[in-house]
Design an enzyme around this catalytic site. Structure first.
Site, PDB file in Angstrom:
ATOM      1  N   GLU A 363      -4.769  17.426   9.228  1.00 47.19           N
ATOM      2  CA  GLU A 363      -5.634  18.002   8.203  1.00 47.19           C
ATOM      3  C   GLU A 363      -7.049  17.480   8.404  1.00 47.19           C
ATOM      4  OE1 GLU A 363      -3.408  16.317   4.745  1.00 47.19           O
ATOM      5  OE2 GLU A 363      -5.361  15.611   4.060  1.00 47.19           O
ATOM      6  N   HIS A 448       3.082  10.118   2.557  1.00 42.68           N
ATOM      7  CA  HIS A 448       4.178  11.088   2.479  1.00 42.68           C
ATOM      8  C   HIS A 448       5.555  10.462   2.710  1.00 42.68           C
ATOM      9  CE1 HIS A 448       1.102  14.340   4.003  1.00 42.68           C
ATOM     10  NE2 HIS A 448       0.869  13.985   2.755  1.00 42.68           N
ATOM     11  N   ASN A 486       2.370  18.931   4.939  1.00 39.81           N
ATOM     12  CA  ASN A 486       2.326  18.165   3.693  1.00 39.81           C
ATOM     13  C   ASN A 486       3.533  18.560   2.828  1.00 39.81           C
ATOM     14  OD1 ASN A 486      -0.217  19.247   4.826  1.00 39.81           O
ATOM     15  ND2 ASN A 486      -1.096  17.591   3.650  1.00 39.81           N
TER      16      ASN A 486
HETATM   17  P1  FDA Z   1       6.765  11.640  -6.989  1.00 44.14           P
HETATM   18  O1  FDA Z   1       6.335  10.408  -6.281  1.00 44.14           O
HETATM   19  O2  FDA Z   1       5.784  12.735  -7.164  1.00 44.14           O
HETATM   20  O3  FDA Z   1       7.256  11.247  -8.470  1.00 44.14           O
HETATM   21  C1  FDA Z   1       8.096  10.159  -8.719  1.00 44.14           C
HETATM   22  C2  FDA Z   1       7.769   9.611 -10.108  1.00 44.14           C
HETATM   23  O4  FDA Z   1       8.787   8.686 -10.495  1.00 44.14           O
HETATM   24  C3  FDA Z   1       6.457   8.836 -10.170  1.00 44.14           C
HETATM   25  O5  FDA Z   1       5.685   9.319 -11.238  1.00 44.14           O
HETATM   26  C4  FDA Z   1       6.885   7.387 -10.380  1.00 44.14           C
HETATM   27  O6  FDA Z   1       5.961   6.632 -11.131  1.00 44.14           O
HETATM   28  C5  FDA Z   1       8.203   7.556 -11.122  1.00 44.14           C
HETATM   29  N1  FDA Z   1       9.133   6.421 -10.945  1.00 44.14           N
HETATM   30  C6  FDA Z   1       9.426   5.756  -9.808  1.00 44.14           C
HETATM   31  N2  FDA Z   1      10.356   4.813 -10.031  1.00 44.14           N
HETATM   32  C7  FDA Z   1      10.667   4.874 -11.355  1.00 44.14           C
HETATM   33  C8  FDA Z   1      11.558   4.151 -12.193  1.00 44.14           C
HETATM   34  N3  FDA Z   1      12.340   3.171 -11.714  1.00 44.14           N
HETATM   35  N4  FDA Z   1      11.594   4.464 -13.514  1.00 44.14           N
HETATM   36  C9  FDA Z   1      10.817   5.468 -14.019  1.00 44.14           C
HETATM   37  N5  FDA Z   1       9.949   6.190 -13.253  1.00 44.14           N
HETATM   38  C10 FDA Z   1       9.882   5.897 -11.943  1.00 44.14           C
HETATM   39  N6  FDA Z   1       1.519  16.108  -0.497  1.00 44.14           N
HETATM   40  C11 FDA Z   1       1.171  17.392  -0.233  1.00 44.14           C
HETATM   41  O7  FDA Z   1       2.039  18.251  -0.093  1.00 44.14           O
HETATM   42  N7  FDA Z   1      -0.158  17.727  -0.115  1.00 44.14           N
HETATM   43  C12 FDA Z   1      -1.159  16.806  -0.236  1.00 44.14           C
HETATM   44  O8  FDA Z   1      -2.345  17.149  -0.146  1.00 44.14           O
HETATM   45  C13 FDA Z   1      -0.779  15.453  -0.483  1.00 44.14           C
HETATM   46  N8  FDA Z   1      -1.730  14.467  -0.567  1.00 44.14           N
HETATM   47  C14 FDA Z   1      -1.367  13.190  -0.950  1.00 44.14           C
HETATM   48  C15 FDA Z   1      -2.353  12.224  -1.159  1.00 44.14           C
HETATM   49  C16 FDA Z   1      -2.003  10.960  -1.626  1.00 44.14           C
HETATM   50  C17 FDA Z   1      -3.065   9.911  -1.831  1.00 44.14           C
HETATM   51  C18 FDA Z   1      -0.636  10.662  -1.896  1.00 44.14           C
HETATM   52  C19 FDA Z   1      -0.228   9.315  -2.418  1.00 44.14           C
HETATM   53  C20 FDA Z   1       0.336  11.625  -1.695  1.00 44.14           C
HETATM   54  C21 FDA Z   1      -0.015  12.884  -1.209  1.00 44.14           C
HETATM   55  N9  FDA Z   1       0.952  13.867  -1.017  1.00 44.14           N
HETATM   56  C22 FDA Z   1       0.576  15.146  -0.667  1.00 44.14           C
HETATM   57  C23 FDA Z   1       2.386  13.568  -1.175  1.00 44.14           C
HETATM   58  C24 FDA Z   1       3.009  14.128  -2.467  1.00 44.14           C
HETATM   59  O9  FDA Z   1       2.221  13.799  -3.591  1.00 44.14           O
HETATM   60  C25 FDA Z   1       4.434  13.565  -2.592  1.00 44.14           C
HETATM   61  O10 FDA Z   1       5.163  13.988  -1.463  1.00 44.14           O
HETATM   62  C26 FDA Z   1       5.131  14.042  -3.867  1.00 44.14           C
HETATM   63  O11 FDA Z   1       4.437  13.638  -5.005  1.00 44.14           O
HETATM   64  C27 FDA Z   1       6.554  13.504  -3.924  1.00 44.14           C
HETATM   65  O12 FDA Z   1       7.225  14.151  -4.977  1.00 44.14           O
HETATM   66  P2  FDA Z   1       8.533  13.536  -5.616  1.00 44.14           P
HETATM   67  O13 FDA Z   1       9.018  14.469  -6.671  1.00 44.14           O
HETATM   68  O14 FDA Z   1       9.471  13.165  -4.541  1.00 44.14           O
HETATM   69  O15 FDA Z   1       8.090  12.141  -6.292  1.00 44.14           O
END
Ligand code: FDA
Length: 507
Positions: A363, A448, A486
């Site tokens: 990207e 990711h 992504n």
């Molecule tokens: P996700 O991580 O979204 O949600 C999990 C939730 O569970 C969180 O809110 C967390 O706090 C909570 N949690 C964890 N443990 C817990 C517990 N024990 N008790 C209660 N709550 C708990 N992807 C993409 O497709 N395009 C993009 O442009 C980007 N860019 C990007 C930038 C940056 C800086 C990051 C960090 C990530 C990206 N991503 C991305 C990745 C994308 O955001 C990621 O793949 C998804 O959010 C993952 O989705 P999930 O549903 O798996 O979990």
């Protein structure tokens, strides 16, 4: 029902029909579809609600001035671009349940969103559907036609995915960096592709015209966007709450899930304050529990519960198949006649697709510092074959991940199939001042995380955990380490597919 503490419902005699751990993509899909099917859902989220402005009048900080809101329980920022001109850029902040977690494991820092909306709060909004043949290679047990005819379109529609107006893009000052990226890619014979986004490009046009408050044009992204981006708070979670059947409890961290005598599960939850201290520990019971804590959060819980006997029926696939989506970053130093612009939109719109020839999709990323840097930045997603495994460390009482820094080498080699070529053609060099002192590759991190409870291995083909009926995985933990692009659209579409089957058969 809206945002609530689980207090009144914490008695062991109250039984919640469905408890969802986490409010990211997988959790939000599960909550919406279950609620629409008439099921009451309680979501627990360890992070903040992110719905209240701070003393400066905004909810989120920007990238040029991170503060306590920016990081999860850190006293110093840990910026992905740790240096500039070789000098460290991190600064002291007060410890707070901030939005971006830079979770450190052996050999890798895993960045994740914390709060209601999960990763949607912090990500770059790139909403990419992988090519069919690449999806087939990632998840061979899933019907590809169903995914591309039904679930990807469904996910894209609810997420509010849109594309940038190409005519506007051609002259917009804030995408000069991307046009430079295109010129360099095309002059080297590489394929330059536009990618969709969940950032509202009509809003961005108004930002550029000065008729709306700036967000993407004010360096807002990895610490949250005050405007413009359609996070889960505006899409799936808003629809879920509108059903009246979904309750969300922020600052609630699940620590354990164990079978309850007579059926269902006992869920142990810590209530956190904004300094990260546990103010109370409660239990509740739920008939069904969805693990949607993200690849790392779900894997850590399941690995611990399997090893410590809490969920003895889980199989030996738990904790396995974890990958970094092949992430690696790099910067290139451009000539003085190729400025990338002082004003850069924080939302990427394009990439360089060299997957078939070199195993890399890069990207074209912004560096929204507010000044001309003459740098081009790229986050590459590569075909890195390495997979790590989570394991329980009884000595520390924590879950470890056995990733090694050296495992990024295949990712670097794949990225070089793009950037060595461009540098040779343009007569340019890599920047070595962005990830440390004299360090070319941002190989210390991933944005990711994927895998750890892989579909059709740790679970059945729809996310039902083996050995414990009524427990499900519905997030990025299901995907075996890589999506070739992504990941969030794929996580959302897969969750749409799985929840439909679960509602039809289990409820
Ligand atoms: P996700 O991580 O979204 O949600 C999990 C939730 O569970 C969180 O809110 C967390 O706090 C909570 N949690 C964890 N443990 C817990 C517990 N024990 N008790 C209660 N709550 C708990 N992807 C993409 O497709 N395009 C993009 O442009 C980007 N860019 C990007 C930038 C940056 C800086 C990051 C960090 C990530 C990206 N991503 C991305 C990745 C994308 O955001 C990621 O793949 C998804 O959010 C993952 O989705 P999930 O549903 O798996 O979990």
């Amino acid at each position: 029902m809206g945002v609530a503490a689980l207090a009144g419902q914490a008695s062991a005699t109250t039984r919640i029909p469905v408890l969802v751990i986490g409010t990211g993509y997988g959790g939000a899909v599960a909550a919406l579809r279950l609620a629409q099917a008439g099921v009451d859902v309680h979501m627990v989220e360890m992070g903040l609600a992110w719905d209240t402005p701070g003393p400066d009048g905004t909810i989120f900080a920007n990238m040029t001035n991170p503060d306590h809101r920016s990081y999860w329980l850190r006293t110093k920022t840990k910026q992905p671009l740790s240096n500039f001109l070789g000098f460290p850029v991190d600064k002291d902040i007060s410890r707070y349940t901030g939005i971006l977690d830079a979770e450190e494991f052996s050999g890798i820092t895993v960045y994740q969103g914390r709060g209601v909306g999960g990763g949607s709060l912090v990500n770059g909004g790139m909403a990419v559907t992988p090519r069919r043949e690449r999806f087939r290679a990632v998840l061979p047990s899933v019907d590809v036609d169903e995914m591309y005819n039904v679930y990807y379109p469904r996910a894209n529609a609810v997420l509010g995915v849109n594309t940038v107006d190409p005519v506007w893009w051609e002259t917009a000052e804030c995408y000069r960096f991307a046009r430079v990226g295109r010129k360099h890619a095309q002059r080297s014979g590489l394929q330059f592709v536009f990618v969709p986004s969940v950032y509202d490009f009509d809003y961005m046009k108004r930002e550029a015209a000065g008729s709306a408050p700036r967000s993407a044009l004010a360096a807002e992204v990895i610490y949250g966007n005050n405007h413009g981006k359609k996070t889960l708070q505006q899409t799936y979670l808003a629809l879920a709450k509108a059903t009246g059947r979904v309750t969300i409890s922020p600052l609630h961290k699940v620590t354990s899930v164990t079978p309850t005598a007579g059926g269902g599960y006992t869920v142990a939850i810590d209530w956190l304050d904004t300094a990260g201290n546990t103010t109370a520990s409660v239990t509740t019971t739920a008939a069904k529990v969805f693990f949607a804590a993200g690849s790392v959060g779900t894997s850590k819980l399941l690995t611990k519960l399997k090893a410590t006997g809490g969920l003895p029926g889980l199989n030996n696939e738990i904790g396995k198949g974890w990958g970094d989506n092949g992430n690696v970053m790099c910067g290139r130093a451009n000539h003085m006649w190729d400025p990338t612009g002082a004003l850069q939109a924080s939302m990427p719109t394009a990439g360089i697709d060299n997957w078939d020839a070199g195993g890399a999709f890069a990207e074209v990323a912004p560096i929204p510092t507010g000044m001309e840097t003459y740098a081009s930045l790229y986050l590459s997603i590569t075909k890195n074959p390495h997979r790590a495994e989570f394991s329980w460390n009884a000595t520390t009482g924590k879950v470890d991940l056995n990733w090694r820094t050296a495992w990024k080498q295949p990712a670097i080699e794949a990225a070089k199939t793009i950037f060595d070529k461009i540098n040779a053609k343009e007569g340019t060099i890599y920047r070595t001042d962005l990830f440390g002192f004299c360090k070319t590759w941002g190989d210390q991190l991933t944005y990711h995380p994927l895998g750890g409870a892989v579909l059709n291995k740790a679970t059945d083909n729809y996310g039902r955990l083996h050995g414990h009926p009524g427990l499900y995985v519905i997030d990025g933990a299901l995907i075996p380490g890589n999506t070739s692009v992504n990941p969030f659209v794929t996580i959302t579409a897969l969750a749409e597919r799985n929840i439909e089957n679960i509602i039809a058969n289990d409820l």
